[in-house]
Design an enzyme around this catalytic site. Structure first.
Site, mmCIF file in Angstrom:
data_model
loop_
_atom_site.group_PDB
_atom_site.id
_atom_site.type_symbol
_atom_site.label_atom_id
_atom_site.label_comp_id
_atom_site.label_asym_id
_atom_site.label_seq_id
_atom_site.Cartn_x
_atom_site.Cartn_y
_atom_site.Cartn_z
ATOM 1 C CG HIS A 150 -1.862 -1.043 1.396
ATOM 2 N ND1 HIS A 150 -1.773 -2.023 2.351
ATOM 3 C CD2 HIS A 150 -2.990 -1.308 0.679
ATOM 4 C CE1 HIS A 150 -2.803 -2.841 2.240
ATOM 5 N NE2 HIS A 150 -3.546 -2.447 1.235
ATOM 6 C CD GLN A 163 -9.622 -5.115 -5.699
ATOM 7 O OE1 GLN A 163 -10.404 -5.577 -4.890
ATOM 8 N NE2 GLN A 163 -8.544 -4.441 -5.327
ATOM 9 N NE ARG A 170 -7.593 -12.014 2.536
ATOM 10 C CZ ARG A 170 -8.826 -12.430 2.781
ATOM 11 N NH1 ARG A 170 -9.011 -13.560 3.407
ATOM 12 N NH2 ARG A 170 -9.870 -11.746 2.390
ATOM 13 C CB SER A 211 -1.567 -10.412 1.409
ATOM 14 O OG SER A 211 -2.866 -10.604 1.931
HETATM 15 O O1 PAF Z 1 -8.171 -4.207 -2.553
HETATM 16 C C1 PAF Z 1 -8.790 -3.784 -1.560
HETATM 17 O O2 PAF Z 1 -8.216 -3.527 -0.497
HETATM 18 C C2 PAF Z 1 -10.294 -3.583 -1.646
HETATM 19 O O3 PAF Z 1 -10.886 -4.568 -2.429
HETATM 20 C C3 PAF Z 1 -10.698 -2.189 -2.114
HETATM 21 C C4 PAF Z 1 -10.257 -1.921 -3.543
HETATM 22 C C5 PAF Z 1 -10.108 -1.135 -1.190
HETATM 23 C C6 PAF Z 1 -12.222 -2.046 -2.078
HETATM 24 O O4 PAF Z 1 -12.720 -2.238 -0.788
#
Ligand code: PAF
Length: 291
Positions: free
Chosen positions: A48, A164, A198, A196
């Site tokens: 992130h 996604q 997780r 991740s």
């Molecule tokens: O990838 C994620 O963390 C989620 O799927 C997102 C894009 C923030 C949507 O809740």
């Protein structure tokens, strides 16, 4: 550096309501400044942070959202177990040079429950979509809501969630054509495991076993480079290496990059995607087959 940190911390703003978020973005736009957006569910890791730093580099103003979106979880226990670390996340955003953290409540995002749902495009019905019914409808819906609150010029997503990114691109084309989607490379730990939120739930032993996933992807890439183009041969071999390590394989899939349609004969640019359970943690990862 310390002065820069103190400055960043002072200037970071946390917004909890959609109205305030929209007003903030509109005042940025009124100054002809570009807005980069990194949507997250918190529990931030270096993947992130890399997105935020890239956004900082590309755009004048950076917004990150932190919202654990209930509508994309198909299992209540998964939603409940999702790590929530808001204070540490805000601190990490501050260090990464984020200007605004948008952290709405579930009630703010869905004041009357979920009345109008966006249905994800066809690519959302296979793989993750088949294993987690409704997951991508929830993702498409919340990302559309977030885009409407933040009104970004560019939104940044990680390639680890390859499927996604396709769902989000399709949604943006239909519902938010002004938002450019920028997909950034997967960030990996030194051992190769894709970062991740997780991963923190993996025991030390399971973390070692989870390395079968990046190793499986490497094996697939090597097989392709060495001339294997039969998709079944590649995916069966990868599946074997995962099960040998005791992973419970959900899928190993080779698909075309634009819609993940299954391929019989691999071409450069095709994507191999893995979903597997290590203990009770479900992990996903992918790689592009390329020479
Ligand atoms: O990838 C994620 O963390 C989620 O799927 C997102 C894009 C923030 C949507 O809740």
């Amino acid at each position: 550096m310390a002065r820069r940190r103190a400055f960043l911390q002072l200037t970071l703003r946390i917004i909890h309501t959609i109205d305030e978020m929209r007003a903030s973005s509109r005042s940025v736009r009124a100054e002809s400044r570009t807005i980069g957006f990194v949507p997250t569910m918190g529990a931030l890791h270096a993947g992130h942070i890399a997105l935020m730093e890239h956004a900082r580099h590309e755009c004048d103003h950076v917004v990150a959202s932190i919202f654990v979106n209930p509508t994309q979880f198909d299992r209540l226990d998964d939603l409940e177990k999702y790590p929530r670390t808001l204070d540490a996340d805000v601190e990490a955003c501050s260090q990464a040079g984020v200007d605004v953290v948008f952290a709405p409540s579930a009630n703010e995002m869905y004041p009357a429950g979920l009345r109008t749902n966006i249905r994800a495009s066809a690519v959302g019905s296979i793989l993750e979509g088949a294993s987690r019914p409704g997951h991508f409808d929830g993702v498409a819906t919340v990302v559309a809501l977030l885009f409407s609150a933040v009104e970004p010029d560019v939104a940044f997503f990680g390639a680890k969630d390859y499927q996604q990114t396709l769902v989000v691109r399709d949604m943006a084309r239909d519902h938010a054509p002004g938002v450019r989607i920028d997909v950034r490379p997967t960030v990996r730990g030194a051992d190769g495991l894709a970062l991740s939120s997780r991963n923190v739930r993996l025991s030390a032993d399971d973390r070692v076993r989870a390395l079968a996933i990046p190793r499986g992807l490497d094996l697939a890439r090597r097989m392709f480079v060495d001339g294997t183009i039969d998709a079944d041969s590649i995916s069966s071999r990868v599946r074997e290496t995962l099960t040998e390590q005791g992973l419970e394989v959900d899928y190993v899939h080779v698909g075309r990059p634009s819609d993940l349609s299954e391929v019989a004969t691999c071409e450069a640019g095709d994507v191999i995607l893995i979903a597997a359970r290590v203990g009770d943690v479900r992990l996903i990862d992918n790689a592009i087959l390329d020479r």
